[in-house]
Design a protein around this motif. Structure first.
Motif, PDB file in Angstrom:
ATOM      1  N   HIS A   1      28.435  -5.573 -46.236  1.00 23.57           N
ATOM      2  CA  HIS A   1      27.590  -6.506 -46.974  1.00 23.57           C
ATOM      3  C   HIS A   1      26.350  -5.781 -47.509  1.00 23.57           C
TER       4      HIS A   1
ATOM      5  N   LEU B   1      27.265  -3.837 -50.589  1.00 23.55           N
ATOM      6  CA  LEU B   1      27.472  -4.768 -51.696  1.00 23.55           C
ATOM      7  C   LEU B   1      26.130  -5.206 -52.282  1.00 23.55           C
ATOM      8  N   MET B   2      25.195  -5.582 -51.427  1.00 21.45           N
ATOM      9  CA  MET B   2      23.885  -6.018 -51.895  1.00 21.45           C
ATOM     10  C   MET B   2      23.146  -4.867 -52.579  1.00 21.45           C
ATOM     11  N   GLN B   3      23.298  -3.675 -52.058  1.00 26.12           N
ATOM     12  CA  GLN B   3      22.677  -2.503 -52.666  1.00 26.12           C
ATOM     13  C   GLN B   3      23.237  -2.270 -54.069  1.00 26.12           C
ATOM     14  N   ALA B   4      24.548  -2.349 -54.221  1.00 25.43           N
ATOM     15  CA  ALA B   4      25.180  -2.157 -55.521  1.00 25.43           C
ATOM     16  C   ALA B   4      24.756  -3.246 -56.503  1.00 25.43           C
ATOM     17  N   ARG B   5      24.689  -4.494 -56.052  1.00 26.71           N
ATOM     18  CA  ARG B   5      24.241  -5.587 -56.927  1.00 26.71           C
ATOM     19  C   ARG B   5      22.791  -5.395 -57.345  1.00 26.71           C
ATOM     20  N   SER B   6      21.963  -4.983 -56.411  1.00 25.74           N
ATOM     21  CA  SER B   6      20.556  -4.745 -56.725  1.00 25.74           C
ATOM     22  C   SER B   6      20.404  -3.624 -57.742  1.00 25.74           C
TER      23      SER B   6
ATOM     24  N   ALA C   1      22.672  -2.685 -59.949  1.00 23.34           N
ATOM     25  CA  ALA C   1      23.187  -3.182 -61.232  1.00 23.34           C
ATOM     26  C   ALA C   1      22.165  -4.093 -61.908  1.00 23.34           C
ATOM     27  N   PHE C   2      21.510  -4.937 -61.121  1.00 20.65           N
ATOM     28  CA  PHE C   2      20.494  -5.836 -61.674  1.00 20.65           C
ATOM     29  C   PHE C   2      19.333  -5.039 -62.254  1.00 20.65           C
TER      30      PHE C   2
ATOM     31  N   GLN D   1      20.333  -3.274 -65.421  1.00 17.15           N
ATOM     32  CA  GLN D   1      20.395  -4.220 -66.537  1.00 17.15           C
ATOM     33  C   GLN D   1      19.003  -4.549 -67.046  1.00 17.15           C
TER      34      GLN D   1
END
Length: 142
Positions: A95, A98-103, A105-106, A109
């Motif tokens: 988890h 996953l949160m690191q990758a989403r952060s 990517a955000f 962007q």
């Protein structure tokens, strides 16, 4: 993600990638390295500064010489000694990863969006400045 560059807006619409957190860690590592061998680290830093001066002189002579290349090698060696300039992301399937990758990517962007907005703004301003300069050239001198 504290160790990744953060996007900051400054006055007049300028955008800045702030890497303060990761640089702070590099400076701490450099201080530790200096404590272990102050003469070696001090000599490297002085040599890097001297090579910068020599590289600028060589640049004035149409780029002849190799001081800039030597300086880059010394800087790379020193970076390697203090742990490098790489930021390793969590390779696990968890988890947290996953949160690191989403952060990441955000933030990427946000950086891309801000850079595109700034590019469009600069394109408009450049066109306006060019238009003004073109108008001045067309005016007859009195």
């Amino acid at each position: 993600m504290k160790y990744l560059p953060a996007l900051r807006r400054e006055h007049l619409g300028a955008i800045v990638l702030d890497a303060r957190d990761s640089l702070e860690e590099c400076i701490r590592a450099l201080a530790d390295l200096y404590r272990e061998g102050p003469e070696v680290v001090g000599d490297m830093l002085i040599e890097i500064a001297d090579l910068k001066d020599r590289a600028e002189l060589e640049r004035d002579l149409d780029g002849l010489g190799h001081a800039e290349h030597c300086r880059d090698e010394l800087v790379a060696e020193l970076l390697g000694d203090i742990g490098g300039a790489k930021t390793y992301l969590d390779p696990r399937v968890t988890h947290f990863a996953l949160m690191q990758a989403r952060s990441l990517a955000f933030e990427a962007q946000r950086i891309a969006t801000a850079a595109n907005e700034r590019a469009h703004e600069l394109a408009k301003l450049t066109a306006i400045v060019r238009g003004v300069k073109a108008d001045k050239r067309r005016l007859p001198f009195c």
